[in-house]
Design a protein around this motif. Structure first.
Motif, PDB file in Angstrom:
ATOM      1  N   CYS A  96     134.992  71.834  70.615  1.00  0.00           N
ATOM      2  CA  CYS A  96     133.871  72.791  70.651  1.00  0.00           C
ATOM      3  C   CYS A  96     132.982  72.655  69.421  1.00  0.00           C
ATOM      4  CB  CYS A  96     134.390  74.226  70.771  1.00  0.00           C
ATOM      5  SG  CYS A  96     135.435  74.716  69.410  1.00  0.00           S
ATOM      6  N   PRO A  97     131.751  73.178  69.524  1.00  0.00           N
ATOM      7  CA  PRO A  97     130.869  73.183  68.353  1.00  0.00           C
ATOM      8  C   PRO A  97     131.470  74.072  67.264  1.00  0.00           C
ATOM      9  CG  PRO A  97     129.678  73.932  70.333  1.00  0.00           C
ATOM     10  CD  PRO A  97     131.119  73.795  70.694  1.00  0.00           C
ATOM     11  N   GLN A  98     131.392  73.613  66.016  1.00  0.00           N
ATOM     12  CA  GLN A  98     131.950  74.379  64.903  1.00  0.00           C
ATOM     13  C   GLN A  98     130.845  74.718  63.916  1.00  0.00           C
ATOM     14  OE1 GLN A  98     134.863  70.999  64.568  1.00  0.00           O
ATOM     15  NE2 GLN A  98     136.100  72.615  63.625  1.00  0.00           N
ATOM     16  N   ARG A  99     131.021  75.842  63.226  1.00  0.00           N
ATOM     17  CA  ARG A  99     130.028  76.275  62.246  1.00  0.00           C
ATOM     18  C   ARG A  99     130.543  75.968  60.843  1.00  0.00           C
ATOM     19  NH1 ARG A  99     128.214  81.664  59.959  1.00  0.00           N
ATOM     20  NH2 ARG A  99     125.959  81.392  59.694  1.00  0.00           N
ATOM     21  N   PHE A 100     129.724  75.324  60.055  1.00  0.00           N
ATOM     22  CA  PHE A 100     130.148  74.915  58.711  1.00  0.00           C
ATOM     23  C   PHE A 100     130.635  76.105  57.883  1.00  0.00           C
ATOM     24  CE2 PHE A 100     129.562  73.975  54.231  1.00  0.00           C
ATOM     25  CZ  PHE A 100     130.274  72.792  54.119  1.00  0.00           C
ATOM     26  N   GLN A 101     129.947  77.228  58.001  1.00  0.00           N
ATOM     27  CA  GLN A 101     130.283  78.394  57.181  1.00  0.00           C
ATOM     28  C   GLN A 101     131.640  78.996  57.537  1.00  0.00           C
ATOM     29  OE1 GLN A 101     127.383  77.637  58.592  1.00  0.00           O
ATOM     30  NE2 GLN A 101     125.630  78.589  57.578  1.00  0.00           N
ATOM     31  N   ASN A 102     132.227  78.600  58.681  1.00  0.00           N
ATOM     32  CA  ASN A 102     133.548  79.118  59.074  1.00  0.00           C
ATOM     33  C   ASN A 102     134.676  78.154  58.710  1.00  0.00           C
ATOM     34  OD1 ASN A 102     132.072  81.172  60.206  1.00  0.00           O
ATOM     35  ND2 ASN A 102     132.175  80.364  62.282  1.00  0.00           N
ATOM     36  N   GLU A 103     134.338  77.023  58.111  1.00  0.00           N
ATOM     37  CA  GLU A 103     135.337  75.989  57.813  1.00  0.00           C
ATOM     38  C   GLU A 103     136.026  76.259  56.477  1.00  0.00           C
ATOM     39  OE1 GLU A 103     137.846  73.781  58.099  1.00  0.00           O
ATOM     40  OE2 GLU A 103     136.525  73.034  59.671  1.00  0.00           O
ATOM     41  N   THR A 104     137.349  76.102  56.460  1.00  0.00           N
ATOM     42  CA  THR A 104     138.093  76.317  55.214  1.00  0.00           C
ATOM     43  C   THR A 104     138.470  74.998  54.532  1.00  0.00           C
ATOM     44  OG1 THR A 104     140.139  76.437  56.484  1.00  0.00           O
ATOM     45  CG2 THR A 104     139.067  78.533  55.954  1.00  0.00           C
ATOM     46  N   ARG A 105     138.378  73.889  55.277  1.00  0.00           N
ATOM     47  CA  ARG A 105     138.695  72.593  54.662  1.00  0.00           C
ATOM     48  C   ARG A 105     137.653  72.219  53.618  1.00  0.00           C
ATOM     49  NH1 ARG A 105     139.693  69.083  59.979  1.00  0.00           N
ATOM     50  NH2 ARG A 105     138.189  70.618  60.701  1.00  0.00           N
ATOM     51  N   GLU A 106     138.077  71.391  52.673  1.00  0.00           N
ATOM     52  CA  GLU A 106     137.156  70.889  51.644  1.00  0.00           C
ATOM     53  C   GLU A 106     136.744  69.461  51.973  1.00  0.00           C
ATOM     54  OE1 GLU A 106     138.649  71.340  47.684  1.00  0.00           O
ATOM     55  OE2 GLU A 106     138.969  73.497  47.914  1.00  0.00           O
ATOM     56  N   PHE A 107     135.517  69.113  51.587  1.00  0.00           N
ATOM     57  CA  PHE A 107     134.985  67.767  51.801  1.00  0.00           C
ATOM     58  C   PHE A 107     134.495  67.200  50.476  1.00  0.00           C
ATOM     59  CE2 PHE A 107     134.599  70.043  55.791  1.00  0.00           C
ATOM     60  CZ  PHE A 107     135.198  69.147  56.666  1.00  0.00           C
ATOM     61  N   ASP A 108     134.411  65.877  50.424  1.00  0.00           N
ATOM     62  CA  ASP A 108     133.852  65.220  49.244  1.00  0.00           C
ATOM     63  C   ASP A 108     132.336  65.116  49.362  1.00  0.00           C
ATOM     64  OD1 ASP A 108     136.434  64.498  47.995  1.00  0.00           O
ATOM     65  OD2 ASP A 108     136.655  63.244  49.784  1.00  0.00           O
ATOM     66  N   ILE A 109     131.880  64.850  50.592  1.00  0.00           N
ATOM     67  CA  ILE A 109     130.450  64.647  50.866  1.00  0.00           C
ATOM     68  C   ILE A 109     130.073  65.429  52.119  1.00  0.00           C
ATOM     69  CG2 ILE A 109     128.630  62.929  51.340  1.00  0.00           C
ATOM     70  CD1 ILE A 109     130.045  62.071  48.838  1.00  0.00           C
ATOM     71  N   VAL A 110     129.002  66.230  52.035  1.00  0.00           N
ATOM     72  CA  VAL A 110     128.460  66.903  53.220  1.00  0.00           C
ATOM     73  C   VAL A 110     127.035  66.384  53.395  1.00  0.00           C
ATOM     74  CG1 VAL A 110     127.830  69.089  54.306  1.00  0.00           C
ATOM     75  CG2 VAL A 110     129.850  68.986  52.824  1.00  0.00           C
ATOM     76  N   ILE A 111     126.776  65.787  54.557  1.00  0.00           N
ATOM     77  CA  ILE A 111     125.438  65.254  54.831  1.00  0.00           C
ATOM     78  C   ILE A 111     124.749  66.156  55.854  1.00  0.00           C
ATOM     79  CG2 ILE A 111     124.112  63.290  55.712  1.00  0.00           C
ATOM     80  CD1 ILE A 111     126.332  61.462  54.682  1.00  0.00           C
ATOM     81  N   CYS A 112     123.627  66.743  55.425  1.00  0.00           N
ATOM     82  CA  CYS A 112     122.852  67.628  56.293  1.00  0.00           C
ATOM     83  C   CYS A 112     121.683  66.832  56.860  1.00  0.00           C
ATOM     84  CB  CYS A 112     122.340  68.820  55.494  1.00  0.00           C
ATOM     85  SG  CYS A 112     123.677  69.739  54.693  1.00  0.00           S
ATOM     86  N   LEU A 113     121.285  67.170  58.086  1.00  0.00           N
ATOM     87  CA  LEU A 113     120.294  66.357  58.783  1.00  0.00           C
ATOM     88  C   LEU A 113     118.942  67.055  58.947  1.00  0.00           C
ATOM     89  CD1 LEU A 113     122.807  64.875  61.366  1.00  0.00           C
ATOM     90  CD2 LEU A 113     122.092  63.933  59.162  1.00  0.00           C
ATOM     91  N   GLU A 114     118.735  68.084  58.122  1.00  0.00           N
ATOM     92  CA  GLU A 114     117.465  68.840  58.152  1.00  0.00           C
ATOM     93  C   GLU A 114     117.469  69.730  56.920  1.00  0.00           C
ATOM     94  OE1 GLU A 114     115.814  72.496  60.887  1.00  0.00           O
ATOM     95  OE2 GLU A 114     117.108  71.028  61.843  1.00  0.00           O
ATOM     96  N   GLU A 115     116.308  69.911  56.297  1.00  0.00           N
ATOM     97  CA  GLU A 115     116.269  70.658  55.035  1.00  0.00           C
ATOM     98  C   GLU A 115     116.749  72.104  55.193  1.00  0.00           C
ATOM     99  OE1 GLU A 115     113.323  71.571  51.264  1.00  0.00           O
ATOM    100  OE2 GLU A 115     112.660  70.166  52.803  1.00  0.00           O
ATOM    101  N   ARG A 116     116.433  72.736  56.300  1.00  0.00           N
ATOM    102  CA  ARG A 116     116.875  74.120  56.527  1.00  0.00           C
ATOM    103  C   ARG A 116     118.406  74.196  56.575  1.00  0.00           C
ATOM    104  NH1 ARG A 116     117.521  76.868  61.577  1.00  0.00           N
ATOM    105  NH2 ARG A 116     116.843  74.928  62.518  1.00  0.00           N
ATOM    106  N   VAL A 117     119.037  73.205  57.195  1.00  0.00           N
ATOM    107  CA  VAL A 117     120.501  73.121  57.274  1.00  0.00           C
ATOM    108  C   VAL A 117     121.076  72.927  55.870  1.00  0.00           C
ATOM    109  CG1 VAL A 117     122.429  71.738  58.162  1.00  0.00           C
ATOM    110  CG2 VAL A 117     120.470  72.282  59.647  1.00  0.00           C
ATOM    111  N   TYR A 118     120.448  72.035  55.098  1.00  0.00           N
ATOM    112  CA  TYR A 118     120.844  71.784  53.707  1.00  0.00           C
ATOM    113  C   TYR A 118     120.821  73.090  52.911  1.00  0.00           C
ATOM    114  CZ  TYR A 118     120.129  69.878  48.914  1.00  0.00           C
ATOM    115  OH  TYR A 118     120.192  69.604  47.561  1.00  0.00           O
TER     116      TYR A 118
END
Length: 197
Positions: A96-118
């Motif tokens: 299913c689609p997931q929302r970044f703000q609900n994620e508890t895992r950590e990442f090294d790099i997050v790549i956003c594909l639009e400035e508003r998303v960033y």
């Protein structure tokens, strides 16, 4: 490189439907440690008119449900505009689609594909509490929200990820890698900031 040593990548667009899922698909096929997300309040997809989008909840609505819902509403229209094909691809990648703000895992790099998303991702990361102090690099690369640009954008994302993955020291080399990419692709609105978990 052992799997545990691989960089943990996340890619995010607004609804975790088109751009982030195309990148997820390509990166997964290439063996990257990748997850994908949306950053909006809900999953929004084109509907019968501009003021009547199809909206779904993140995390609880499966791609299967969305696929069947669109087929039921208007199989011809959603086949013609490519939405059924897109959702069919998505359900082969994850549930299913997931929302970044609900994620508890950590990442090294997050790549956003639009400035508003960033902006939404950076805002979320800077407001978090219970910090571990681990660094996360947040990058923006503007990709238009249509199937052709999503495919092209996914290759840009894969190129950046491979360069970052082959770094000896991401924290020291990332700026140079992004600067080189921006020289070759000046219209992509590259942004980069460091946040902490």
């Amino acid at each position: 490189m052992e799997y545990q040593e691989k960089l943990r990548f996340a890619v995010s667009c607004s609804s975790n439907m088109n751009r982030s899922m195309e990148a997820h698909s390509i990166l997964k096929k290439r063996g990257f440690n990748i997850e994908s997300y949306g950053s909006g309040n809900q999953v929004k997809m084109p509907g019968p008119s501009i003021d009547r989008p199809n909206c779904y909840e993140f995390g609880t609505t499966t791609y299967d449900f969305i696929y069947n819902d669109l087929r039921h509403k208007d199989v011809h229209m959603y086949t013609q505009n490519g939405l059924l094909n897109m959702v069919d691809r998505n359900r082969r990648i994850k549930k299913c689609p997931q929302r970044f703000q609900n994620e508890t895992r950590e990442f090294d790099i997050v790549i956003c594909l639009e400035e508003r998303v960033y902006d939404q991702v950076v805002d979320h990361l800077t407001r978090r509490t219970g910090l571990t102090g681990n660094v996360v690099h947040v990058i923006n690369i503007d990709i238009e929200d249509n199937p052709e640009e999503a495919t092209l954008g996914a290759f840009f994302v894969a190129e950046i990820c491979s360069k970052l993955e082959s770094c000896e020291d991401v924290d020291n080399e990332i700026d140079e890698i992004l600067a080189e990419f921006e020289v070759k692709n000046p219209r992509r609105n590259m942004l980069h900031t460091v946040c902490y978990y």
